[in-house]
Scaffold this motif. Structure first.
Motif, PDB file in Angstrom:
ATOM      1  N   LYS A 152      34.255  51.671  33.271  1.00 16.92           N
ATOM      2  CA  LYS A 152      33.539  52.521  32.330  1.00 16.92           C
ATOM      3  C   LYS A 152      32.041  52.470  32.584  1.00 16.92           C
ATOM      4  O   LYS A 152      31.324  53.433  32.309  1.00 16.92           O
ATOM      5  CB  LYS A 152      33.854  52.084  30.898  1.00 16.92           C
ATOM      6  N   SER A 153      31.563  51.337  33.086  1.00 15.32           N
ATOM      7  CA  SER A 153      30.140  51.187  33.359  1.00 15.32           C
ATOM      8  C   SER A 153      29.712  52.128  34.483  1.00 15.32           C
ATOM      9  O   SER A 153      30.415  52.254  35.492  1.00 15.32           O
ATOM     10  CB  SER A 153      29.820  49.745  33.779  1.00 15.32           C
ATOM     11  N   GLU A 154      28.600  52.774  34.321  1.00 11.67           N
ATOM     12  CA  GLU A 154      28.089  53.653  35.365  1.00 11.67           C
ATOM     13  C   GLU A 154      27.328  52.876  36.424  1.00 11.67           C
ATOM     14  O   GLU A 154      27.216  53.313  37.572  1.00 11.67           O
ATOM     15  CB  GLU A 154      27.179  54.723  34.752  1.00 11.67           C
ATOM     16  N   ASN A 155      26.807  51.713  36.056  1.00  9.99           N
ATOM     17  CA  ASN A 155      26.047  50.862  36.977  1.00  9.99           C
ATOM     18  C   ASN A 155      26.982  49.793  37.542  1.00  9.99           C
ATOM     19  O   ASN A 155      27.517  48.970  36.800  1.00  9.99           O
ATOM     20  CB  ASN A 155      24.878  50.214  36.240  1.00  9.99           C
ATOM     21  N   SER A 156      27.175  49.789  38.859  1.00 11.61           N
ATOM     22  CA  SER A 156      28.113  48.838  39.458  1.00 11.61           C
ATOM     23  C   SER A 156      27.656  47.389  39.332  1.00 11.61           C
ATOM     24  O   SER A 156      28.458  46.469  39.502  1.00 11.61           O
ATOM     25  CB  SER A 156      28.352  49.176  40.934  1.00 11.61           C
ATOM     26  N   GLU A 157      26.375  47.180  39.013  1.00 10.92           N
ATOM     27  CA  GLU A 157      25.899  45.812  38.772  1.00 10.92           C
ATOM     28  C   GLU A 157      26.538  45.216  37.519  1.00 10.92           C
ATOM     29  O   GLU A 157      26.528  43.999  37.332  1.00 10.92           O
ATOM     30  CB  GLU A 157      24.377  45.797  38.650  1.00 10.92           C
ATOM     31  N   ASP A 158      27.113  46.071  36.697  1.00  9.56           N
ATOM     32  CA  ASP A 158      27.729  45.605  35.450  1.00  9.56           C
ATOM     33  C   ASP A 158      29.251  45.449  35.558  1.00  9.56           C
ATOM     34  O   ASP A 158      29.906  45.088  34.589  1.00  9.56           O
ATOM     35  CB  ASP A 158      27.408  46.585  34.308  1.00  9.56           C
ATOM     36  N   PHE A 159      29.812  45.713  36.722  1.00 10.03           N
ATOM     37  CA  PHE A 159      31.274  45.701  36.852  1.00 10.03           C
ATOM     38  C   PHE A 159      31.870  44.328  36.571  1.00 10.03           C
ATOM     39  O   PHE A 159      32.908  44.204  35.905  1.00 10.03           O
ATOM     40  CB  PHE A 159      31.690  46.168  38.251  1.00 10.03           C
ATOM     41  N   ILE A 160      31.231  43.282  37.093  1.00  7.08           N
ATOM     42  CA  ILE A 160      31.769  41.930  36.876  1.00  7.08           C
ATOM     43  C   ILE A 160      31.763  41.590  35.393  1.00  7.08           C
ATOM     44  O   ILE A 160      32.731  41.018  34.857  1.00  7.08           O
ATOM     45  CB  ILE A 160      30.959  40.879  37.672  1.00  7.08           C
ATOM     46  N   GLN A 161      30.688  41.959  34.707  1.00  2.00           N
ATOM     47  CA  GLN A 161      30.615  41.687  33.273  1.00  2.00           C
ATOM     48  C   GLN A 161      31.671  42.481  32.510  1.00  2.00           C
ATOM     49  O   GLN A 161      32.217  42.001  31.508  1.00  2.00           O
ATOM     50  CB  GLN A 161      29.211  42.010  32.749  1.00  2.00           C
ATOM     51  N   GLU A 162      31.956  43.677  32.962  1.00  2.00           N
ATOM     52  CA  GLU A 162      33.001  44.471  32.314  1.00  2.00           C
ATOM     53  C   GLU A 162      34.374  43.810  32.506  1.00  2.00           C
ATOM     54  O   GLU A 162      35.197  43.792  31.576  1.00  2.00           O
ATOM     55  CB  GLU A 162      33.017  45.894  32.884  1.00  2.00           C
ATOM     56  N   ILE A 163      34.622  43.264  33.679  1.00  3.41           N
ATOM     57  CA  ILE A 163      35.875  42.542  33.933  1.00  3.41           C
ATOM     58  C   ILE A 163      35.995  41.355  32.992  1.00  3.41           C
ATOM     59  O   ILE A 163      37.053  41.103  32.398  1.00  3.41           O
ATOM     60  CB  ILE A 163      35.938  42.077  35.408  1.00  3.41           C
TER      61      ILE A 163
ATOM     62  N   TYR B  93      41.148  48.007  40.939  1.00  2.00           N
ATOM     63  CA  TYR B  93      39.996  48.897  40.993  1.00  2.00           C
ATOM     64  C   TYR B  93      39.670  49.188  42.453  1.00  2.00           C
ATOM     65  O   TYR B  93      39.709  48.290  43.302  1.00  2.00           O
ATOM     66  CB  TYR B  93      38.763  48.252  40.354  1.00  2.00           C
ATOM     67  N   PHE B  94      39.338  50.443  42.734  1.00  3.82           N
ATOM     68  CA  PHE B  94      38.880  50.818  44.068  1.00  3.82           C
ATOM     69  C   PHE B  94      37.374  51.048  44.008  1.00  3.82           C
ATOM     70  O   PHE B  94      36.877  51.769  43.141  1.00  3.82           O
ATOM     71  CB  PHE B  94      39.565  52.092  44.562  1.00  3.82           C
ATOM     72  N   LEU B  95      36.642  50.427  44.948  1.00  2.00           N
ATOM     73  CA  LEU B  95      35.184  50.543  44.973  1.00  2.00           C
ATOM     74  C   LEU B  95      34.733  51.206  46.259  1.00  2.00           C
ATOM     75  O   LEU B  95      35.200  50.848  47.349  1.00  2.00           O
ATOM     76  CB  LEU B  95      34.535  49.159  44.878  1.00  2.00           C
ATOM     77  N   ASN B  96      33.818  52.172  46.151  1.00  6.04           N
ATOM     78  CA  ASN B  96      33.227  52.721  47.363  1.00  6.04           C
ATOM     79  C   ASN B  96      32.137  51.768  47.859  1.00  6.04           C
ATOM     80  O   ASN B  96      31.841  50.756  47.218  1.00  6.04           O
ATOM     81  CB  ASN B  96      32.685  54.135  47.126  1.00  6.04           C
ATOM     82  N   LYS B  97      31.545  52.080  48.999  1.00  7.36           N
ATOM     83  CA  LYS B  97      30.595  51.144  49.617  1.00  7.36           C
ATOM     84  C   LYS B  97      29.398  50.852  48.721  1.00  7.36           C
ATOM     85  O   LYS B  97      28.937  49.706  48.623  1.00  7.36           O
ATOM     86  CB  LYS B  97      30.125  51.699  50.967  1.00  7.36           C
ATOM     87  N   GLU B  98      28.877  51.879  48.072  1.00 10.03           N
ATOM     88  CA  GLU B  98      27.716  51.673  47.208  1.00 10.03           C
ATOM     89  C   GLU B  98      28.062  50.819  46.003  1.00 10.03           C
ATOM     90  O   GLU B  98      27.264  49.980  45.566  1.00 10.03           O
ATOM     91  CB  GLU B  98      27.151  53.029  46.763  1.00 10.03           C
ATOM     92  N   GLU B  99      29.247  51.019  45.449  1.00 10.94           N
ATOM     93  CA  GLU B  99      29.668  50.231  44.291  1.00 10.94           C
ATOM     94  C   GLU B  99      29.905  48.770  44.661  1.00 10.94           C
ATOM     95  O   GLU B  99      29.736  47.871  43.840  1.00 10.94           O
ATOM     96  CB  GLU B  99      30.945  50.826  43.696  1.00 10.94           C
ATOM     97  N   SER B 100      30.284  48.518  45.904  1.00 14.27           N
ATOM     98  CA  SER B 100      30.570  47.152  46.339  1.00 14.27           C
ATOM     99  C   SER B 100      29.308  46.320  46.552  1.00 14.27           C
ATOM    100  O   SER B 100      29.334  45.092  46.398  1.00 14.27           O
ATOM    101  CB  SER B 100      31.377  47.167  47.638  1.00 14.27           C
ATOM    102  N   LYS B 101      28.218  46.964  46.932  1.00 16.24           N
ATOM    103  CA  LYS B 101      27.008  46.231  47.325  1.00 16.24           C
ATOM    104  C   LYS B 101      26.540  45.199  46.298  1.00 16.24           C
ATOM    105  O   LYS B 101      26.293  44.034  46.659  1.00 16.24           O
ATOM    106  CB  LYS B 101      25.876  47.210  47.649  1.00 16.24           C
ATOM    107  N   PRO B 102      26.382  45.547  45.016  1.00 15.44           N
ATOM    108  CA  PRO B 102      25.936  44.528  44.058  1.00 15.44           C
ATOM    109  C   PRO B 102      26.925  43.370  43.917  1.00 15.44           C
ATOM    110  O   PRO B 102      26.512  42.217  43.724  1.00 15.44           O
ATOM    111  CB  PRO B 102      25.812  45.308  42.740  1.00 15.44           C
ATOM    112  N   ILE B 103      28.207  43.672  44.009  1.00 18.82           N
ATOM    113  CA  ILE B 103      29.229  42.627  43.854  1.00 18.82           C
ATOM    114  C   ILE B 103      29.173  41.659  45.020  1.00 18.82           C
ATOM    115  O   ILE B 103      29.376  40.448  44.850  1.00 18.82           O
ATOM    116  CB  ILE B 103      30.621  43.269  43.711  1.00 18.82           C
ATOM    117  N   PHE B 104      28.885  42.157  46.230  1.00 16.72           N
ATOM    118  CA  PHE B 104      28.732  41.273  47.379  1.00 16.72           C
ATOM    119  C   PHE B 104      27.692  40.184  47.085  1.00 16.72           C
ATOM    120  O   PHE B 104      27.893  39.016  47.426  1.00 16.72           O
ATOM    121  CB  PHE B 104      28.291  42.076  48.613  1.00 16.72           C
ATOM    122  N   LYS B 105      26.603  40.580  46.468  1.00 19.82           N
ATOM    123  CA  LYS B 105      25.537  39.626  46.157  1.00 19.82           C
ATOM    124  C   LYS B 105      25.930  38.719  44.991  1.00 19.82           C
ATOM    125  O   LYS B 105      25.676  37.515  45.020  1.00 19.82           O
ATOM    126  CB  LYS B 105      24.249  40.370  45.811  1.00 19.82           C
TER     127      LYS B 105
END
Length: 504
Positions: free
Chosen positions: A370-381, A449-461
């Motif tokens: 639901k989050s539009e910012n992929s930096e928030d994906f982990i927190q949403e999980i 969840y499927f992530l495109n390359k841009e969505e994956s970048k913050p999670i990598f860090k």
């Protein structure tokens, strides 16, 4: 278990289908058609079943299909007895594992009996006390003795590879195999092995050093996460085999590794030869690849077939049919009237069926953040877990070790912690068309969840993701406590960590 052995266990299981063909040419004339039932039976004394479970594993690579056959059998907890029944067409070597492992030769239509005792913790003592009966008993004992006399020094091998000095590693292998080959000659003279096992040993002399040399770059990359450059002539000898015939396939790990790393080096050479712009053009890369395969085939058609078959079968195993469809004419020519021809056609058909109609298992959810910012994906999980411990499996559709865990260990881990742990699967750097079929193929239950390359970048860090698979464990407070390759579902440390976190 050290890093090198972990790598081998997940990517290069120490077994290869063995052939017992007469070697009149490099062409495999006919696909084996006579399937016979082969039985492997035995008894485990002092099985420690409460610690190691009541399942025994057997595996071997299928060189025709380009993948691994994996079987399990239930051990009778009262008697320790187990039985495998395999449909086989050729003599082959299999790897058997409970809490310790060993290799066996088996022959179609025969019964192999093996009894062993789990009370011996020392590997050498454990193997000395294995009792072989039935078919291949003498060869199996001799194989075990040989392995004990010529143990692999994995620690030293890894240390020299890590140093990043290619010539030092080459010199190490030269000195090592001068001694080892002399010892093999002495072993043959002293033990008078059967013709089958003698050929196995001769193949060891022919290809062992070159297989290890070809493994240098991928293992250095794996150990250090860094790329190393070598001189243009570094692999010249290893890439120019004296010969490669059907009889060379009798040697288990060696033939498998040699073929795999030979193909790896072909692709590495292509990467180094083409410019960044050319590498972006698939037609250019493919053209160079087939020229190299044709060059190999002009000297040794069997080797070219084995390397190309493993390459395209690997793509089909990743549920990707585009490459095969695009170059089917070339593959039809290369594999015409060979044992690989029908296998590829069957594999292609089954993958097409899966892609056209992927059926997800019950308990599997395909979700979007639901989050539009992929930096928030982990927190949403974490928020969606409602205070549960979270286990995140970061994977890719092309990642062999990822899918190996899906097959072997993920179901058991999920069943053990299903009520207490939130299992989340993040698919990165993959073709979305292959995402759902992969989940269906391996029946992976959980939240996907499927992530495109841009969505994956913050999670990598955020989770220090450097490769696949990577497993991330989050406690009830929403804190990342572990993240790395070593927290696989198959590892006991993962169960220990989850058990502790659930109890907090």
């Amino acid at each position: 278990m050290n890093t090198y052995m972990n790598y081998l266990r997940h990517l290069f299981l120490p077994v290869l289908v063995l052939l017992l063909f007469s070697c009149k040419s490099d062409k495999m004339e006919n696909e084996p058609s006579l399937t016979q039932k082969t039985v492997i039976e035995g008894t485990i004394k002092n099985g420690k079943f409460s610690e190691y479970g009541t399942t025994i594993h057997l595996s071997y690579p299928n060189y025709i299909a380009g993948d691994y056959v994996e079987e399990t059998a239930v051990i009778d907890s009262l008697t320790g007895q187990f039985t495998f029944e395999l449909n086989t067409t050729v003599p082959q070597q299999v790897y058997v594992y409970h809490n310790q492992g060993f290799e066996l030769f088996i022959t179609p239509g025969e019964t192999v009996t093996v009894n062993f005792d789990n009370s011996f913790n020392e590997e050498e003592v454990f193997k000395e006390n294995i009792d072989f009966k039935g078919a291949n008993a003498a060869d199996n004992r001799m194989l075990l003795n040989y392995k004990s006399l010529f143990p692999e020094d994995y620690t030293r091998n890894e240390t020299i590879i890590r140093s990043g000095k290619p010539e030092a590693y080459k010199n190490y292998l030269d000195s090592l195999y001068i001694v080892k080959d002399t010892k093999i000659d002495a072993f043959i003279k002293e033990n008078n092995p059967s013709p089958f096992f003698k050929n196995w040993l001769e193949t060891e002399k022919k290809f062992a050093k070159n297989a290890k040399l070809l493994a240098y770059i991928p293992l250095h990359n794996m150990f250090t996460r860094q790329f190393v450059k070598v001189d243009d002539n570094f692999f010249k000898e290893a890439m120019t085999p004296v010969s490669f015939t059907e009889k060379d396939l009798v040697n288990n790990t060696l033939s498998s590794d040699y073929i795999r790393y030979y193909g790896y080096q072909i692709n590495t050479d292509i990467q180094n030869a083409l410019s960044p712009e050319e590498l972006k053009r698939p037609e250019k890369r493919d053209s160079v690849y087939f020229k190299k395969i044709d060059a190999v085939a002009s000297k040794n058609k069997l080797l070219a077939q084995l390397v190309a078959n493993q390459y395209v079968q690997g793509m089909l195993s990743n549920n990707s049919v585009t490459y095969y469809e695009k170059h089917r004419g070339k593959f039809d020519t290369l594999f015409s009237e060979s044992i690989f021809e029908k296998s590829l056609a069957r594999k292609y058909g089954s993958v097409k069926d899966l892609l056209d109609n992927p059926v997800l298992p019950e308990g599997s959810e395909l979700l979007s953040f639901k989050s539009e910012n992929s930096e928030d994906f982990i927190q949403e999980i974490i928020a969606n877990a409602n205070g549960k411990v979270v286990f995140i499996d970061n994977w890719a559709t092309w990642c062999g070790p990822c899918k190996q865990e899906f097959k072997e260990a993920t179901p058991a881990l999920k069943e053990k912690f299903e009520d207490d742990v939130e299992f989340v699967y993040l698919c990165h750097q993959s073709d979305e068309k292959l995402w759902k079929p992969s989940i269906a193929q391996y029946k992976v239950k959980g939240k996907h969840y499927f992530l495109n390359k841009e969505e994956s970048k913050p999670i990598f860090k955020q989770i220090n993701l450097q490769g696949f698979p990577t497993y991330t464990i989050i406690n009830k407070k929403g804190e990342i406590v572990n993240s790395g390759f070593e927290y696989r579902p198959s590892e006991s440390i993962t169960t220990e960590i989850l058990t502790k976190l659930v109890a907090e």
